[in-house]
Design a protein around this motif. Structure first.
Motif, short mmCIF file in Angstrom:
data_model
loop_
_atom_site.label_atom_id
_atom_site.label_comp_id
_atom_site.label_asym_id
_atom_site.label_seq_id
_atom_site.Cartn_x
_atom_site.Cartn_y
_atom_site.Cartn_z
N ALA A 119 0.84 -1.20 0.00
CA ALA A 119 0.00 0.00 0.00
C ALA A 119 0.87 1.25 0.00
O ALA A 119 1.73 1.41 0.87
CB ALA A 119 -0.92 0.00 1.22
N ILE A 123 -2.56 0.73 -4.29
CA ILE A 123 -2.08 -0.60 -3.92
C ILE A 123 -1.60 -1.29 -5.18
O ILE A 123 -2.32 -1.38 -6.18
CB ILE A 123 -3.18 -1.42 -3.22
CG1 ILE A 123 -3.60 -0.72 -1.92
CG2 ILE A 123 -2.69 -2.84 -2.92
CD1 ILE A 123 -4.73 -1.39 -1.17
N PRO A 181 -9.20 6.86 1.54
CA PRO A 181 -8.14 5.91 1.87
C PRO A 181 -7.26 6.41 3.01
O PRO A 181 -6.99 7.60 3.14
CB PRO A 181 -7.33 5.83 0.57
CG PRO A 181 -8.24 6.31 -0.50
CD PRO A 181 -9.11 7.34 0.15
N TRP A 212 -7.72 -3.90 3.41
CA TRP A 212 -7.59 -4.45 2.05
C TRP A 212 -6.56 -5.58 2.03
O TRP A 212 -6.80 -6.65 1.48
CB TRP A 212 -7.19 -3.34 1.10
CG TRP A 212 -7.34 -3.68 -0.37
CD1 TRP A 212 -8.34 -3.29 -1.21
CD2 TRP A 212 -6.46 -4.48 -1.15
NE1 TRP A 212 -8.13 -3.79 -2.47
CE2 TRP A 212 -6.98 -4.54 -2.47
CE3 TRP A 212 -5.27 -5.17 -0.90
CZ2 TRP A 212 -6.37 -5.24 -3.50
CZ3 TRP A 212 -4.66 -5.90 -1.92
CH2 TRP A 212 -5.21 -5.92 -3.21
N TYR A 243 -5.49 -1.23 -6.86
CA TYR A 243 -6.46 -0.28 -6.30
C TYR A 243 -5.86 1.12 -6.41
O TYR A 243 -4.67 1.32 -6.19
CB TYR A 243 -6.73 -0.60 -4.83
CG TYR A 243 -7.57 0.45 -4.12
CD1 TYR A 243 -8.96 0.41 -4.16
CD2 TYR A 243 -6.95 1.48 -3.42
CE1 TYR A 243 -9.72 1.38 -3.51
CE2 TYR A 243 -7.71 2.45 -2.76
CZ TYR A 243 -9.08 2.40 -2.81
OH TYR A 243 -9.83 3.36 -2.18
N GLU A 284 -7.80 -8.77 3.80
CA GLU A 284 -8.75 -9.53 2.97
C GLU A 284 -8.00 -10.28 1.87
O GLU A 284 -8.30 -11.44 1.59
CB GLU A 284 -9.78 -8.60 2.37
CG GLU A 284 -10.83 -9.33 1.54
CD GLU A 284 -11.91 -8.40 1.01
OE1 GLU A 284 -12.84 -8.91 0.35
OE2 GLU A 284 -11.83 -7.19 1.25
N HIS A 285 -7.03 -9.63 1.26
CA HIS A 285 -6.25 -10.28 0.21
C HIS A 285 -5.56 -11.53 0.73
O HIS A 285 -5.48 -12.55 0.03
CB HIS A 285 -5.21 -9.31 -0.34
CG HIS A 285 -4.24 -9.93 -1.31
ND1 HIS A 285 -4.52 -10.08 -2.65
CD2 HIS A 285 -3.01 -10.48 -1.12
CE1 HIS A 285 -3.51 -10.67 -3.25
NE2 HIS A 285 -2.58 -10.93 -2.35
N THR A 289 -7.52 1.71 6.01
CA THR A 289 -8.26 1.03 4.93
C THR A 289 -7.32 0.11 4.17
O THR A 289 -7.73 -0.94 3.68
CB THR A 289 -8.92 2.03 3.98
OG1 THR A 289 -7.91 2.82 3.31
CG2 THR A 289 -9.86 2.97 4.71
N ALA A 290 -6.04 0.52 4.08
CA ALA A 290 -5.06 -0.34 3.40
C ALA A 290 -4.86 -1.65 4.14
O ALA A 290 -4.78 -2.72 3.52
CB ALA A 290 -3.73 0.40 3.26
N GLY A 308 -2.38 4.42 1.45
CA GLY A 308 -3.53 3.58 1.11
C GLY A 308 -4.26 3.98 -0.15
O GLY A 308 -5.20 3.29 -0.56
#
Length: 280
Positions: A65, A72, A203, A211, A82, A214-215, A207-208, A69
């Motif tokens: 990131a 990405i 962002p 993300w 992103y 989740e990845h 938030t990064a 953020g």
């Protein structure tokens, strides 16, 4: 003991020492963690072009990131995953504010930085974001303002009065789409020099982290983060465990779950955090 599943680290003042190098203990600890199957990532204010080599130096092959953020990118192939920018009519309005207040301006777009002669005396300040910096004839006429992909960020430098007035105007006219923060760059008895950073609203490093978690198939509560500055606070607030470097301001330390003894100018903070959070 909680088993954390991801480590994300800040770059300047955290991973990189003052001379731009990485402490050998930090590098060894990161490699041990990766060998144990725990992925490592980066969350930085830098552009990707200013972060890619650092990421590869510590063996990160995956998303990192950048621009707090806003951007990405996957280090394996440089795929853009992103991006949140300021574009169109909003970029045009931002340009009019910069022109009205006659400040030196640096545009961050297309993974590079452009400026004109008015910004030349301040290039050393933005060089930490990226080495992909070019001087153009007139930055306010540069095509980046109209580019479809928009502006990742903008840094303007001027007097305290110029910066304060511009920040107020941006918050009033563009507060719904732009995040802006100002800070002193240098204090001189003749004229204090201030800067402001503008990027798309929304962002953050927080938030990064969401993300990236989740990845990697986990939740933010499974992530350990390490940082040293105000822009690291949002990731401290969402991560399961957060470490503030020894030189971090008190407000940053208060936002973290843990404080490190290591100082960023000397290094060793990453190794200390890995030892305490992962036992490696």
């Amino acid at each position: 003991m909680t088993t954390y599943k991801l480590l994300a680290v800040d770059v300047d003042g955290t991973l990189l020492r003052r001379d731009g190098s990485i402490h050998h203990e930090d590098l060894r600890a990161i490699r041990r963690l990766q060998a144990a199957g725990v992925p490592v990532s980066i969350a930085t204010g830098r552009l990707y072009s200013g972060t890619r080599d650092v990421a590869r130096q510590i063996g990160v092959i995956g998303p990192i990131a950048c621009v707090d953020g806003s951007h990405i990118v996957h280090t394996g192939g440089d795929a853009h995953l992103y991006s949140r920018t300021i574009f169109g009519a909003d970029a045009t309005l931002l340009r009019s504010v910069i022109e009205r207040h006659a400040m030196a301006c640096f545009l961050f777009a297309q993974d590079s930085i452009v400026h004109d002669a008015s910004g030349a005396p301040h290039v050393h300040y933005v060089r930490t974001w990226s080495s992909a910096i070019a001087e153009v004839e007139r930055v306010l006429s540069h095509p980046y303002w109209e580019h479809d992909h928009g502006l990742l960020a903008l840094v303007a430098i001027g007097t305290e009065r110029q910066i304060t007035a511009a920040v107020e105007e941006i918050r009033s006219e563009l507060g719904h789409v732009a995040f802006v923060v100002s800070f002193p760059v240098a204090r001189d008895p003749r004229a204090s020099i201030f800067a402001m950073l503008v990027r798309a609203a929304g962002p953050t490093k927080g938030t990064a982290i969401a993300w990236l978690a989740e990845h990697h198939g986990c939740s933010p509560a499974d992530v350990v983060v390490v940082g040293d500055w105000l822009n690291d606070v949002p990731m401290f607030e969402v991560a399961g465990r957060s470490f503030a470097m020894g030189q971090a301001p008190e407000s940053v330390k208060q936002a973290a779950t843990d404080h490190l003894e290591a100082d960023g100018s000397l290094g060793g903070g990453i190794a200390e955090a890995i030892r305490r959070a992962f036992g490696h």
